[in-house]
Motif scaffolding. Structure first.
Motif, PDB file in Angstrom:
ATOM      1  N   ARG A 164      -0.248 -10.978  24.539  1.00  0.00           N
ATOM      2  CA  ARG A 164      -1.431 -10.131  24.335  1.00  0.00           C
ATOM      3  C   ARG A 164      -2.715 -10.870  24.713  1.00  0.00           C
ATOM      4  O   ARG A 164      -3.587 -10.333  25.403  1.00  0.00           O
ATOM      5  N   LEU A 165      -2.838 -12.110  24.268  1.00  0.00           N
ATOM      6  CA  LEU A 165      -4.064 -12.867  24.546  1.00  0.00           C
ATOM      7  C   LEU A 165      -4.171 -13.222  26.032  1.00  0.00           C
ATOM      8  O   LEU A 165      -5.264 -13.213  26.600  1.00  0.00           O
ATOM      9  N   GLU A 166      -3.041 -13.535  26.660  1.00  0.00           N
ATOM     10  CA  GLU A 166      -3.044 -13.803  28.096  1.00  0.00           C
ATOM     11  C   GLU A 166      -3.511 -12.575  28.878  1.00  0.00           C
ATOM     12  O   GLU A 166      -4.316 -12.683  29.808  1.00  0.00           O
ATOM     13  N   ALA A 167      -3.026 -11.395  28.498  1.00  0.00           N
ATOM     14  CA  ALA A 167      -3.426 -10.165  29.182  1.00  0.00           C
ATOM     15  C   ALA A 167      -4.923  -9.921  29.031  1.00  0.00           C
ATOM     16  O   ALA A 167      -5.601  -9.523  29.990  1.00  0.00           O
ATOM     17  N   ALA A 168      -5.445 -10.169  27.836  1.00  0.00           N
ATOM     18  CA  ALA A 168      -6.880  -9.981  27.620  1.00  0.00           C
ATOM     19  C   ALA A 168      -7.689 -10.971  28.437  1.00  0.00           C
ATOM     20  O   ALA A 168      -8.740 -10.622  28.995  1.00  0.00           O
TER      21      ALA A 168
END
Length: 520
Positions: A164-168
């Motif tokens: 999730r954080l990588e995508a953001a």
């Protein structure tokens, strides 16, 4: 035959598939760092804010997931820790510029920040997602890439959070591969990763054996030691206020933070007042028989029963063989002595607090020293009182680097109820066999190249007004005086960060040689 991830002996054989995946993650992180190191501060802060927002939005989801997966802690408290590790963390470091070069004409010096690079981050089962949030933002703010090795008990929630954080981050303009996680962690794989020559630094949070392994890996490591915080309550302070802070702290997330109070120390003259205050705030004071049962169940053969970690006081009491009212928040076990002969004076990571009383403040300080010599050196302690001289004497005598005054130690030492840096890595310094004695922040993932001119006044430094910094995009505006002048941005390079194709080809070949060296 399994391939080795590093050259050191003895070699650790790991499955080909796991090794291949780990190698690809390191390669992706390496290339991400090369691109990210040329981002200006505005771009870095935009990415950090996007990551923090994604973390904040999922705080409840991962709090529930972590408790469900690990069986530890309290959902509402984990949600709060997740939230505190998002926007408030970025806010705290908003004024710390770790991107722009600094020019100091008075000292005839230019300082250029250099990111750590590829960071291998270990995360514990006790605070899995909040630690992942925190270490991710440290990496982003320092323009580093991070690869997580989660505790096996929390691997599912950590992997999902990392995705999730990588995508953001990527949506906000970050290079792909900045935030990654090992899907199936194992001891051999983690040890091999720690020894990889392409890992620049290890952020080791977890049990002592894993932290020691990080230091022994041959790579730079920032590790933290165990906590075992003594807390002293002086007769001159508001006993109810002190009791409330201690119970609030010790019950927070069922006491899984290493900063929680471990042994309460007070004076004999004040025992009845403090006991009433502790009971009024939800503590159960164990009688002699209950203390014996608790000791036997919690420390069978002198070692902590890990089934107790992160469990409620009511559940622990039932397992130990006695009953408490359902509203009980913590268990307090009065003890006659502290030290190696009393296991209840060790770190517990559960809402169980040992309590010892002594005759004088000087003896209380000595008892706190004894507790820390046994375990917790370099970590934290707490003081509740109104006398500044006593606070100074207490702090000066103890081998710790944080003494929380009139605040809950769990939150205070971690920077959430004090003005200490918010952190899920509490440096224990030389006293605790750690390389850093302060709360770890993004500044610990940046080193500085310093251009130092001849100090002779007759030798000019030169005018840096129009000298450009090596950014690919617009830089943040220069800070106001008297801070050092920020260099102007460089124009975007024509190709691949200023490298021509031949140079890039040579670099790739060199990387391939390094990767294949020592394989079997």
């Amino acid at each position: 035959m399994p391939i080795q991830l590093h050259d050191d002996s003895p070699r650790l054989a790991i499955p080909d598939r796991a090794e291949s995946i780990a190698r690809m993650k390191i390669d992706r992180a390496t290339w991400a760092v090369r691109a990210f190191s040329r981002y200006d501060r505005a771009a870095v802060m935009k990415i950090a804010r996007a990551v923090a927002e994604a973390a904040h939005q999922a705080a409840q989801t991962y709090a529930e997931w972590a408790v469900r997966e690990t069986g530890m802690g309290v959902v509402e408290h984990k949600k709060l820790k997740n939230e505190l590790s998002a926007h408030p963390l970025v806010d705290f470091y908003e004024g710390m510029d770790l991107v722009n070069p600094r020019v100091d004409p008075a000292r005839k010096m230019v300082e250029i920040p250099k990111p750590a690079g590829v960071v291998l981050a270990l995360t514990p089962a006790t605070n899995p997602v909040s630690t992942l949030y925190y270490k991710t933002l440290l990496a982003v703010l320092s323009r580093s890439a991070v690869i997580f090795s989660p505790h096996p008990m929390a691997k599912a929630c950590c992997n999902d959070a990392a995705v999730r954080l990588e995508a953001a981050a990527v949506a906000a303009g970050a290079p792909a591969g900045l935030i990654q996680c090992i899907e199936e962690p194992s001891v051999p794989l983690v040890q091999a990763l720690m020894a990889s020559p392409k890992v620049q630094v290890i952020l080791a949070t977890g049990g002592s054996p894993m932290v020691r392994a990080a230091y022994a890996s041959g790579n730079p490591a920032i590790g933290v030691g165990p906590g075992n915080a003594p807390v002293y309550v002086d007769p001159d302070t508001d006993q109810n206020a002190a009791a409330k802070r201690i119970v609030d702290s010790k019950s927070f997330d069922n006491s899984v933070l290493c900063t929680n109070e471990s042994v309460l120390i007070s004076l004999d003259q004040d025992r009845s007042r403090l006991e009433r205050a502790l009971r009024a705030n939800g503590a159960h004071i164990c009688n002699e028989a209950e203390v014996a049962k608790l000791r036997s169940w919690l420390f069978p053969e002198g070692h902590l029963n890990t089934a107790a970690v992160g469990k409620s006081a009511v559940w622990i009491a039932a397992q130990a063989g006695f009953r408490v009212v359902p509203s009980t928040r913590i268990l307090i076990a009065p003890v006659e002595v502290v030290g190696l002969d009393e296991p209840l004076s060790k770190e517990k990571l559960a809402p169980v607090l040992a309590w010892a009383t002594v005759g004088t403040f000087e003896r209380a300080t000595g008892m706190a020293q004894m507790i820390l010599r046994m375990s917790g050196a370099g970590h934290s302690a707490a003081f509740h009182g109104e006398d500044p001289q006593k606070a100074m004497d207490f702090a000066s005598a103890l081998p710790v680097y944080r003494v929380v005054v009139n605040a809950p130690c769990s939150q205070g030492a971690a920077g959430f109820a004090t003005h200490l840096a918010p952190s899920f890595m509490i440096g224990t310094g030389y006293a605790g066999r750690s390389s850093v004695g302060e709360n770890i922040g993004p500044q610990h993932l940046v080193h500085w190249t310093r251009l130092a001119w001849n100090s002779d006044a007759a030798v000019p430094m030169g005018d840096f007004t129009d000298v450009r910094a090596p950014f690919d995009g617009p830089s943040a505006p220069p800070p106001a005086a008297p801070r050092p002048v920020t260099l102007a941005p460089a124009p975007a390079p024509a190709n691949d960060a200023g490298m021509d194709r031949d140079m890039l080809r040579q670099l790739i070949l060199q990387e391939l040689r390094e990767l294949t060296r020592g394989q079997s």
